[in-house]
Design an enzyme around this catalytic site. Structure first.
Site, PDB file in Angstrom:
ATOM      1  N   GLY A  23       0.831  -1.196   0.000  1.00  9.89           N
ATOM      2  CA  GLY A  23       0.000   0.000   0.000  1.00  9.89           C
ATOM      3  C   GLY A  23       0.859   1.238   0.000  1.00  9.89           C
ATOM      4  O   GLY A  23       1.529   1.533   0.995  1.00  9.89           O
ATOM      5  N   GLY A  28       0.930   5.442   2.961  1.00 11.75           N
ATOM      6  CA  GLY A  28       1.937   4.418   2.753  1.00 11.75           C
ATOM      7  C   GLY A  28       3.157   4.918   2.008  1.00 11.75           C
ATOM      8  O   GLY A  28       4.300   4.586   2.353  1.00 11.75           O
ATOM      9  N   SER A 128      -1.473   7.697  13.383  1.00  3.49           N
ATOM     10  CA  SER A 128      -2.006   9.049  13.278  1.00  3.49           C
ATOM     11  C   SER A 128      -0.914   9.968  12.765  1.00  3.49           C
ATOM     12  O   SER A 128       0.259   9.790  13.086  1.00  3.49           O
ATOM     13  CB  SER A 128      -2.507   9.535  14.640  1.00  3.49           C
ATOM     14  OG  SER A 128      -3.047  10.842  14.538  1.00  3.49           O
ATOM     15  N   LYS A 182      -6.499   3.670  18.782  1.00  2.00           N
ATOM     16  CA  LYS A 182      -6.634   4.620  17.664  1.00  2.00           C
ATOM     17  C   LYS A 182      -8.094   4.994  17.453  1.00  2.00           C
ATOM     18  O   LYS A 182      -8.415   6.140  17.112  1.00  2.00           O
ATOM     19  CB  LYS A 182      -6.054   3.990  16.392  1.00  2.00           C
ATOM     20  CG  LYS A 182      -6.176   4.858  15.128  1.00  2.00           C
ATOM     21  CD  LYS A 182      -5.496   6.194  15.283  1.00  2.00           C
ATOM     22  CE  LYS A 182      -5.222   6.891  13.966  1.00  2.00           C
ATOM     23  NZ  LYS A 182      -6.330   6.958  13.025  1.00  2.00           N
ATOM     24  N   GLU A 189     -10.799  13.123  18.527  1.00  2.00           N
ATOM     25  CA  GLU A 189     -10.482  14.056  17.436  1.00  2.00           C
ATOM     26  C   GLU A 189     -11.760  14.637  16.831  1.00  2.00           C
ATOM     27  O   GLU A 189     -11.839  15.840  16.555  1.00  2.00           O
ATOM     28  CB  GLU A 189      -9.673  13.318  16.374  1.00  2.00           C
ATOM     29  CG  GLU A 189      -9.327  14.117  15.136  1.00  2.00           C
ATOM     30  CD  GLU A 189      -8.693  13.235  14.081  1.00  2.00           C
ATOM     31  OE1 GLU A 189      -9.276  13.112  12.984  1.00  2.00           O
ATOM     32  OE2 GLU A 189      -7.627  12.650  14.357  1.00  2.00           O
TER      33      GLU A 189
END
Length: 335
Positions: A23, A28, A128, A182, A189
């Protein structure tokens, strides 16, 4: 295809020196760059011939020294599931898969169980940092066996921000813990972004404040709301004062929903996160059926004016409702 025997072997617990990366999109591709700049060897694979280092996933596996370590960085859901299943067919006992996408933590347990049938190790890692991670570093939250985490530390250290490891990397627990952490991070967030957004709208609407962008910029140091998200909002306002080129349509990638669901499952109230998620749902509606129902109800019981979809008919609708309510002795006051 490369000859696997051409590569020196690593012992199972040796730190990773050569990483396979599946990826090479916005995240990535930037991660590959940061890893290489840190001195690690990276072989990347993606369907796009302009970005890939090898032609096939088989070539990627063949290019890595045993025991292999492959980081998966593809969209969550079926793309990740299919990639993990294919790697399970190609890898050997002692190899390690690190899944760094935005998968749901329950998927990690399924992936780990599937790979364990072939003796392949598994670590999940929430990442993140977005497009800025290539220069600023990525916040990493990993889940897995301590020995597997130790083996991958050179990779984590290369990706995380400079400074103490514990300020940019956490081993959150067993498989699934990284993506769970996460998920909660992204729920928070959502809520923080919503608070900044509501503050922006209020400041922008009032005639008391002359320069909203300057106010936000002035909060960047010395205030309790200073943060990277605030920095990014200031940047957005500098690039586009008034945000005139941006649509008010906001997607969600899943983590906010999963956070609210987890709150329900564990009887933990998450009203702020839930409200920020619902605000995104509302942003996608040109016409809200719920608000139409409220307008119709106010018209029915109070005779309040309705903005009809038929031009010029609003007052007629309201007057008709008032007459009906008066005839039945219903109240017609405000509500």
């Amino acid at each position: 295809m490369s000859d696997q025997t051409a590569h020196p072997e690593q012992h199972g617990n040796d730190p990773v020196r050569h990483l396979g990366l599946v990826g090479l999109g916005k995240m990535g591709g930037n991660m590959r760059t940061r890893l290489r700049e840190a001195g690690l060897e990276v072989t990347g694979y993606a369907p796009d011939p302009t970005t890939t280092d090898v032609e096939t996933l088989e070539d990627l596996v063949a290019a890595l020294p045993r025991p292999r370590t492959v980081w998966v960085m593809v969209p969550s859901g079926d793309p990740t599931r299919q990639t993990v299943e294919r790697l399970g067919q190609l890898l050997e006992p002692g190899d390690l898969v690190i899944e760094g996408g935005n998968s749901r933590w329950t998927d990690d347990r399924e992936h780990a169980a599937h790979l364990a049938e072939r003796g392949v190790r598994y670590v999940d890692c929430g990442v993140s940092g977005g497009i800025w991670g290539v220069t600023e570093g990525y916040g990493l939250m990993a889940g897995g066996d301590p020995a597997d985490i130790e083996r991958a530390l050179p990779v984590f250290d290369a990706l995380r921000p400079e400074g103490p490891r514990e300020e940019g990397f956490s081993h959150a627990g067993p498989v699934g813990a990284g993506h769970y952490a996460k998920m909660v991070h992204n729920g928070i967030e959502y809520a923080v972004m919503q608070a900044f957004a509501e503050g922006y709208e209020l400041l922008d609407k009032t005639d008391v404040v002359d320069d909203v962008a300057t106010v936000f910029a002035g909060w960047r140091r010395g205030t309790v709301v200073r943060s990277w998200l605030l920095d990014l909002l200031v940047r957005a306002l500098e690039e586009d004062p008034g945000l005139t080129t941006v649509s008010g349509y906001a997607e969600d990638s899943g983590e906010g929903r999963w956070t609210v669901i987890e709150g329900i499952e564990n009887a933990v109230a998450t009203p702020t996160i839930a409200a920020s998620l619902y605000a995104r749902f509302v942003s996608r509606q040109e016409e809200s059926p719920a608000m139409k129902a409220i307008a119709a109800l106010r018209n029915q019981f109070g005779g309040h004016t309705v903005r009809s979809t038929r031009p010029g008919s609003a007052e007629q609708v309201a007057e008709s409702a008032r007459e009906g309510a008066a005839a039945e002795g219903e109240p017609t006051g405000p509500a």
